[in-house]
Design a protein around this motif. Structure first.
Motif, short mmCIF file in Angstrom:
data_model
loop_
_atom_site.label_atom_id
_atom_site.label_comp_id
_atom_site.label_asym_id
_atom_site.label_seq_id
_atom_site.Cartn_x
_atom_site.Cartn_y
_atom_site.Cartn_z
N LEU A 1 0.83 -1.22 0.00
CA LEU A 1 0.00 0.00 0.00
C LEU A 1 0.86 1.26 0.00
CD1 LEU A 1 -2.77 -1.15 2.47
CD2 LEU A 1 -3.21 -0.31 0.15
N GLY A 2 2.14 1.13 0.38
CA GLY A 2 3.04 2.28 0.35
C GLY A 2 3.61 2.68 1.70
N TYR A 3 3.26 1.97 2.78
CA TYR A 3 3.80 2.31 4.11
C TYR A 3 5.26 1.88 4.18
CZ TYR A 3 -1.00 3.30 5.39
OH TYR A 3 -2.26 3.84 5.44
N ASP A 4 6.10 2.75 4.76
CA ASP A 4 7.54 2.51 4.72
C ASP A 4 8.21 2.49 6.09
OD1 ASP A 4 7.42 5.17 5.41
OD2 ASP A 4 8.42 5.92 3.61
N ASN A 5 7.40 2.40 7.15
CA ASN A 5 7.99 2.38 8.50
C ASN A 5 7.32 1.26 9.31
OD1 ASN A 5 9.43 3.00 10.77
ND2 ASN A 5 8.82 5.15 10.86
N ILE A 6 7.53 0.04 8.83
CA ILE A 6 6.88 -1.14 9.41
C ILE A 6 7.93 -1.99 10.12
CG2 ILE A 6 5.48 -3.18 8.91
CD1 ILE A 6 4.72 -1.79 6.24
N THR A 7 7.65 -2.35 11.37
CA THR A 7 8.59 -3.17 12.15
C THR A 7 7.85 -4.35 12.76
OG1 THR A 7 9.84 -1.17 12.72
CG2 THR A 7 10.28 -3.17 14.01
N ILE A 8 8.45 -5.55 12.61
CA ILE A 8 7.91 -6.76 13.24
C ILE A 8 8.82 -7.12 14.41
CG2 ILE A 8 7.36 -9.20 12.94
CD1 ILE A 8 6.84 -8.70 10.03
N PHE A 9 8.21 -7.35 15.57
CA PHE A 9 8.95 -7.76 16.77
C PHE A 9 8.71 -9.26 17.00
CE2 PHE A 9 7.94 -3.26 17.34
CZ PHE A 9 9.20 -2.74 17.64
N GLU A 10 9.79 -10.03 17.06
CA GLU A 10 9.70 -11.49 17.22
C GLU A 10 10.47 -11.92 18.48
OE1 GLU A 10 9.33 -15.23 17.45
OE2 GLU A 10 8.18 -14.22 15.88
N LYS A 11 9.84 -12.75 19.30
CA LYS A 11 10.46 -13.14 20.57
C LYS A 11 11.60 -14.15 20.39
CE LYS A 11 7.29 -16.94 21.71
NZ LYS A 11 6.35 -17.47 22.71
N GLN A 12 11.56 -14.95 19.31
CA GLN A 12 12.58 -15.97 19.10
C GLN A 12 13.79 -15.40 18.35
OE1 GLN A 12 12.29 -18.73 20.58
NE2 GLN A 12 10.10 -19.12 20.86
N LYS A 13 14.85 -16.21 18.26
CA LYS A 13 16.00 -15.84 17.46
C LYS A 13 15.74 -16.09 15.97
CE LYS A 13 19.47 -16.76 21.04
NZ LYS A 13 20.67 -17.56 21.40
N TYR A 14 14.73 -16.91 15.69
CA TYR A 14 14.36 -17.22 14.31
C TYR A 14 12.99 -16.63 14.01
CZ TYR A 14 11.83 -20.86 16.85
OH TYR A 14 11.02 -21.52 17.74
N VAL A 15 12.63 -16.60 12.74
CA VAL A 15 11.36 -16.00 12.32
C VAL A 15 10.48 -17.05 11.64
CG1 VAL A 15 12.23 -13.65 12.11
CG2 VAL A 15 12.51 -15.23 10.20
N GLY A 16 9.22 -16.70 11.43
CA GLY A 16 8.31 -17.61 10.73
C GLY A 16 7.19 -18.14 11.59
N GLY A 17 7.33 -17.97 12.92
CA GLY A 17 6.28 -18.43 13.82
C GLY A 17 6.06 -19.92 13.74
N LEU A 18 4.79 -20.31 13.79
CA LEU A 18 4.43 -21.73 13.79
C LEU A 18 4.93 -22.43 12.53
CD1 LEU A 18 1.08 -23.23 14.90
CD2 LEU A 18 1.82 -23.70 12.59
N SER A 19 4.98 -21.73 11.39
CA SER A 19 5.46 -22.34 10.15
C SER A 19 6.88 -22.88 10.31
CB SER A 19 5.42 -21.33 9.00
OG SER A 19 4.11 -20.91 8.75
N SER A 20 7.69 -22.17 11.08
CA SER A 20 9.07 -22.60 11.30
C SER A 20 9.18 -23.61 12.44
CB SER A 20 9.96 -21.40 11.62
OG SER A 20 10.02 -20.52 10.54
N SER A 21 8.48 -23.33 13.55
CA SER A 21 8.74 -24.09 14.77
C SER A 21 7.88 -25.33 14.96
CB SER A 21 8.53 -23.17 15.99
OG SER A 21 7.19 -22.75 16.08
N GLU A 22 6.72 -25.41 14.28
CA GLU A 22 5.84 -26.54 14.59
C GLU A 22 5.42 -27.36 13.38
OE1 GLU A 22 2.69 -25.93 17.40
OE2 GLU A 22 3.69 -24.23 18.31
N ILE A 23 5.72 -26.91 12.17
CA ILE A 23 5.43 -27.75 11.00
C ILE A 23 6.74 -28.41 10.58
CG2 ILE A 23 4.57 -27.81 8.64
CD1 ILE A 23 2.87 -25.38 9.24
N PRO A 24 6.79 -29.74 10.54
CA PRO A 24 8.07 -30.44 10.30
C PRO A 24 8.69 -30.12 8.95
CG PRO A 24 6.36 -31.95 11.11
CD PRO A 24 5.67 -30.67 10.78
#
Length: 661
Positions: A209-232
């Motif tokens: 849409l054009g927003y340029d100041n977006i930040t994601i905060f993640e508690k783990q050292k890796y990213v992806g959430g459940l896709s990374s940590s719980e799907i084999p």
């Protein structure tokens, strides 16, 4: 003895004997001989076979839906391209399925991937793990046919995998002004908490849409959430998650790892004080739903929850996810899996890869009440997991401080449909390990305190509007598992997609800007879309080399309009003449060629077009072309005209066309 010229040599005759021959008598073999011979030729696994591929530490792709290019093309050609497209109506992200399948059938793999990623930024992940039998495939009109429904998940995976290997980045919508010329509202700070599917989707659409100041905060050292940590890994490799994250980061989205809500002073209010104008909560349900009988038990004693077990498997089996040198959980002997959802079956198949010799999936209800999709259950069955229904856990029995066995009681359904435990029917099952997969909850009091001042519902989850994903505080939005609506990855993606538009509306409103009431989320763009494919011919510039011939596709001006709207560059009108030479087509006579057989799409041999010229008047075409040129000034329209062998007629018709055009 002289060789008979009317017979081939013995070696040739032996080869020819493989062809079907007219039989002169019935063949006779003993059952014992045929049983022995069958084993030399059988391609699927023999029942009770112990020489199959060993599963321990084997995380190779096992999905039945995965397609080669040949398989994808054949599957795409089966699609009916239904007008009502029930597959699209069954997809949470409303993916234009028949459009991307058509692109695959035409070998336009980038076009297919672009159609997918435009509506679903996690298109490759969803192609691999979506429960398609319960969604798009479940709505396919071919479901009742002999060949069965279209393998939509496999086609989606194929197209996006091909694109992922191209190494092409995502770029901003070319229709947007440069970032420095965007209104101030598009520089608003936006925070997303948790880097799972919902947040990745939301951030991707906000960036488009054009927003340029977006930040994601993640508690783990890796990213992806459940896709990374719980799907084999054997269902969803980590490089797939990384590919989709890279596309998001191409748009300028920032990710900060080891930043947890409720820790180090990070709260919703602290983010607001730091200048964030909107916050999206996508933290999932991080805690396991732990049964009271497991209180005090630990992994060292042989007890795991799914939230313990699957992340350990992921960290050890997904290259690039975590550089910590993790090793797989060391299982042996018998393992009991408690639960009947997708997560339970992921635990079961993962346990086999961690060394378990026998895996028992135990659940409270019957087979007809299993919550997991058939694909998950069938995989566990193929890999020799055992299923034990109608059992409810009662007690864990320890021996020398470790899990030794587990006691269950029988469950039964009453006439009113209620499930009850029958304490007179007790079963004890020996086990070396127990893995509980009874779902997930949000139970961390620090996280709940950090979510103040938004209101929580009776489940302890944010209270929100399901249409806008907006919480009780207008600047806070939520999606994914924590919102309580999504049960699958694709539904989480759609939560983020939905929230992105309403975050956009909120931010524009507080800056006093007007906006469309109809959602208009930008499509996926890459440098491919900016490639100039225009063609110069006879001094005329054609935007691209694709056009409509003077044939049934240009029977009317409205057909040409639809083609231009879809990107066609030029069209030749259906041949028209003076009113005195008008003809009448009895019926459209365009048919598939006789060499096409049952094939459609790119393998179709030919068309036969034996229609006459246009039934419409020259005045109709002259006015229609004028209208089209106003709306499509860069598209080329060529008039096809015809007259009798008369100079005056040709002059009159040519001048009429010239004046109008």
């Amino acid at each position: 003895m002289a060789r008979m010229l009317s017979k081939d040599l013995p070696d040739i005759e032996s080869i020819l004997a493989l062809n079907p021959r007219v039989k002169s008598h019935a063949t006779l073999y003993s059952t014992a001989a045929k049983k022995a011979e069958k084993k030399h030729w059988k391609r699927n696994a023999e029942k009770g076979c112990d020489s199959c591929v060993k599963l321990e530490n084997n995380f190779d792709d096992i999905k039945h839906t995965t397609l080669s290019e040949r398989g994808a093309l054949r599957e795409a050609m089966r699609c009916l391209k239904c007008a009502d497209a029930p597959c699209q109506k069954s997809c949470p992200t409303n993916l234009n399925i028949k459009a991307f399948i058509t692109s695959i059938a035409n070998k336009n793999y980038y076009g297919a991937a672009r159609a997918i990623l435009s509506d679903n930024p996690l298109g490759l992940t969803c192609g691999m793990v979506c429960p398609t039998s319960d969604l798009c495939v479940g709505g396919c009109n071919l479901f009742a046919s002999e060949e069965g429904p279209i393998n939509i998940g496999g086609l989606q995976q194929f197209a996006t995998e091909v694109f992922s290997r191209m190494g092409i980045p995502q770029v901003r919508n070319p229709e947007l002004p440069p970032p420095e010329q965007m209104p101030e509202s598009y520089h608003s700070k936006i925070a997303l908490i948790g880097c799972g599917p919902a947040s990745i989707s939301c951030a991707s659409f906000l960036a488009r849409l054009g927003y340029d100041n977006i930040t994601i905060f993640e508690k783990q050292k890796y990213v992806g959430g459940l896709s990374s940590s719980e799907i084999p890994q054997f269902r969803l490799p980590y490089e797939v998650v990384q590919f989709e994250l890279d596309l998001m980061k191409d748009m300028g989205v920032k990710i900060m790892c080891e930043k947890r809500l409720g820790q180090d002073g990070m709260t919703l209010l602290s983010l607001k004080e730091e200048g964030y104008k909107a916050v999206f909560i996508g933290i999932g349900l991080p805690q396991a739903n732990r049964h009271r009988i497991f209180e005090g038990l630990s992994m060292e004693q042989g007890f795991y929850t799914s939230k313990d077990f699957l992340p350990l498997v992921a960290k050890a089996s997904k290259p690039g996810m975590c550089g910590c040198g993790w090793t797989l959980p060391r299982l042996h002997g018998s393992v009991i899996i408690l639960g009947a959802g997708d997560t339970a079956f992921d635990c079961a198949t993962s346990a086999l890869r961690c060394g378990a010799q026998r895996v028992y999936v135990v659940f409270r209800r019957g087979f007809t009440d299993i919550r997991a999709v058939p694909e998950e259950m069938e995989l566990a069955k193929e890999e020799k997991c055992e299923f034990l229904p109608f059992l409810s856990p009662r007690e864990v029995l320890l021996k020398e401080g470790r899990v030794h066995s587990m006691e269950f009681c029988r469950t039964e359904q009453t006439a009113t449909g209620e499930w009850v435990e029958d304490l007179e029917q007790i079963t004890r099952l020996k086990a070396d390990f127990i893995i509980s997969a009874f779902g997930s909850v949000l139970s961390d009091p620090k996280v709940k305190e950090a979510m103040a001042p938004i209101r929580l519902n009776s489940w302890g989850l944010p209270e929100l509007n399901p249409e806008t994903m907006q919480c009780s505080e207008p600047w806070v939005f939520a999606g994914g598992d924590v919102a309580g609506l999504a049960n699958t990855t694709v539904e989480s993606v759609n939560d983020g997609k939905q929230a992105s538009w309403h975050i956009h509306r909120y931010l524009q409103a507080i800056h006093g800007h007007t906006f469309s009431s109809h959602p208009q989320l930008p499509l996926f763009y890459s440098p491919i879309d900016a490639v100039d494919i225009s063609v110069q011919m006879c001094g005329i510039k054609f935007p691209n080399p694709f056009g409509l011939a003077s044939a049934p596709p240009t029977t009317s001006a409205s057909m040409i309009r639809r083609a231009f709207e879809q990107g066609w560059a030029f069209a030749l009108t259906k041949t028209f003449s003076l009113d005195k030479d008008l003809v009448t087509n009895v019926s459209p006579r365009i048919v598939r060629g006789t060499t096409s057989g049952p094939m459609y799409g790119p393998a179709q041999g030919s068309f036969l077009n034996i229609e006459l010229i246009s039934e419409k008047t020259a005045a109709y075409w002259c006015q229609s072309v004028t209208e089209l040129k106003v709306d499509f000034p860069h598209n080329i329209i060529i008039s096809s005209i015809m007259c009798s062998y008369n100079k005056d007629d040709w002059t009159k018709l040519a001048k009429m066309a010239e004046e109008w055009f």
